[in-house]
Design a protein around this motif. Sequence first.
Motif, PDB file in Angstrom:
ATOM      1  N   ASP A   8       4.067  19.929 -24.561  1.00 29.77           N
ATOM      2  CA  ASP A   8       4.262  21.343 -24.906  1.00 29.77           C
ATOM      3  C   ASP A   8       2.987  22.161 -24.743  1.00 29.77           C
ATOM      4  O   ASP A   8       2.936  23.322 -25.115  1.00 29.77           O
ATOM      5  CB  ASP A   8       4.797  21.465 -26.328  1.00 29.77           C
ATOM      6  CG  ASP A   8       3.835  20.931 -27.379  1.00 29.77           C
ATOM      7  OD1 ASP A   8       2.792  20.350 -26.998  1.00 29.77           O
ATOM      8  OD2 ASP A   8       4.131  21.081 -28.572  1.00 29.77           O
ATOM      9  N   GLY A   9       1.933  21.539 -24.169  1.00 23.92           N
ATOM     10  CA  GLY A   9       0.701  22.264 -23.911  1.00 23.92           C
ATOM     11  C   GLY A   9      -0.328  22.201 -25.025  1.00 23.92           C
ATOM     12  O   GLY A   9      -1.440  22.690 -24.870  1.00 23.92           O
ATOM     13  N   ARG A  10       0.017  21.601 -26.158  1.00 23.12           N
ATOM     14  CA  ARG A  10      -0.938  21.459 -27.257  1.00 23.12           C
ATOM     15  C   ARG A  10      -1.720  20.153 -27.098  1.00 23.12           C
ATOM     16  O   ARG A  10      -1.206  19.186 -26.542  1.00 23.12           O
ATOM     17  CB  ARG A  10      -0.230  21.459 -28.610  1.00 23.12           C
ATOM     18  CG  ARG A  10       0.391  22.803 -28.946  1.00 23.12           C
ATOM     19  CD  ARG A  10       0.989  22.804 -30.319  1.00 23.12           C
ATOM     20  NE  ARG A  10       2.245  22.053 -30.294  1.00 23.12           N
ATOM     21  CZ  ARG A  10       3.029  21.896 -31.355  1.00 23.12           C
ATOM     22  NH1 ARG A  10       2.687  22.401 -32.520  1.00 23.12           N
ATOM     23  NH2 ARG A  10       4.149  21.218 -31.254  1.00 23.12           N
ATOM     24  N   PRO A  11      -2.946  20.111 -27.611  1.00 24.88           N
ATOM     25  CA  PRO A  11      -3.725  18.869 -27.530  1.00 24.88           C
ATOM     26  C   PRO A  11      -3.043  17.742 -28.310  1.00 24.88           C
ATOM     27  O   PRO A  11      -2.360  17.987 -29.309  1.00 24.88           O
ATOM     28  CB  PRO A  11      -5.055  19.221 -28.189  1.00 24.88           C
ATOM     29  CG  PRO A  11      -5.111  20.707 -28.226  1.00 24.88           C
ATOM     30  CD  PRO A  11      -3.687  21.192 -28.237  1.00 24.88           C
ATOM     31  N   LEU A  12      -3.232  16.516 -27.833  1.00 28.17           N
ATOM     32  CA  LEU A  12      -2.742  15.356 -28.572  1.00 28.17           C
ATOM     33  C   LEU A  12      -3.556  15.227 -29.856  1.00 28.17           C
ATOM     34  O   LEU A  12      -4.706  15.655 -29.917  1.00 28.17           O
ATOM     35  CB  LEU A  12      -2.892  14.091 -27.731  1.00 28.17           C
ATOM     36  CG  LEU A  12      -2.150  14.072 -26.391  1.00 28.17           C
ATOM     37  CD1 LEU A  12      -2.402  12.739 -25.676  1.00 28.17           C
ATOM     38  CD2 LEU A  12      -0.663  14.302 -26.566  1.00 28.17           C
ATOM     39  N   VAL A  13      -2.950  14.657 -30.889  1.00 27.25           N
ATOM     40  CA  VAL A  13      -3.620  14.502 -32.182  1.00 27.25           C
ATOM     41  C   VAL A  13      -3.804  13.022 -32.492  1.00 27.25           C
ATOM     42  O   VAL A  13      -3.063  12.168 -32.004  1.00 27.25           O
ATOM     43  CB  VAL A  13      -2.837  15.196 -33.318  1.00 27.25           C
ATOM     44  CG1 VAL A  13      -2.768  16.686 -33.085  1.00 27.25           C
ATOM     45  CG2 VAL A  13      -1.448  14.613 -33.476  1.00 27.25           C
ATOM     46  N   THR A  14      -4.799  12.721 -33.323  1.00 28.65           N
ATOM     47  CA  THR A  14      -5.059  11.340 -33.725  1.00 28.65           C
ATOM     48  C   THR A  14      -3.992  10.874 -34.710  1.00 28.65           C
ATOM     49  O   THR A  14      -3.237  11.689 -35.274  1.00 28.65           O
ATOM     50  CB  THR A  14      -6.432  11.204 -34.397  1.00 28.65           C
ATOM     51  OG1 THR A  14      -6.422  11.948 -35.614  1.00 28.65           O
ATOM     52  CG2 THR A  14      -7.553  11.685 -33.487  1.00 28.65           C
ATOM     53  N   THR A  15      -3.975   9.585 -34.947  1.00 26.63           N
ATOM     54  CA  THR A  15      -3.029   9.019 -35.917  1.00 26.63           C
ATOM     55  C   THR A  15      -3.247   9.646 -37.291  1.00 26.63           C
ATOM     56  O   THR A  15      -2.290  10.005 -37.974  1.00 26.63           O
ATOM     57  CB  THR A  15      -3.203   7.486 -35.997  1.00 26.63           C
ATOM     58  OG1 THR A  15      -2.960   6.932 -34.709  1.00 26.63           O
ATOM     59  CG2 THR A  15      -2.252   6.867 -37.009  1.00 26.63           C
TER      60      THR A  15
END
Length: 72
Positions: A8-15
Amino acid sequence: MNTPIGRDGRPLVTTTQAAYSLGMKPGQFREWARRRSITPAGRRPSGGPGPGEGLWDLAALHDAVLGKQPTA
């Protein structure tokens, strides 16, 4: 440094970030994701000998919360 981007264009996030967003601890989040067949979209390199931390796509988490089936 390139930040991996989700579908969706947002950065991936950590666990840890993903768990916090759902009000869970990281271990609880990983179990929740496993039960819903959600896998990390990427990995952050580890500073030690173990595996790196998972990076999660917020769009996939959103779909899981709404009960949608994961896309391949």
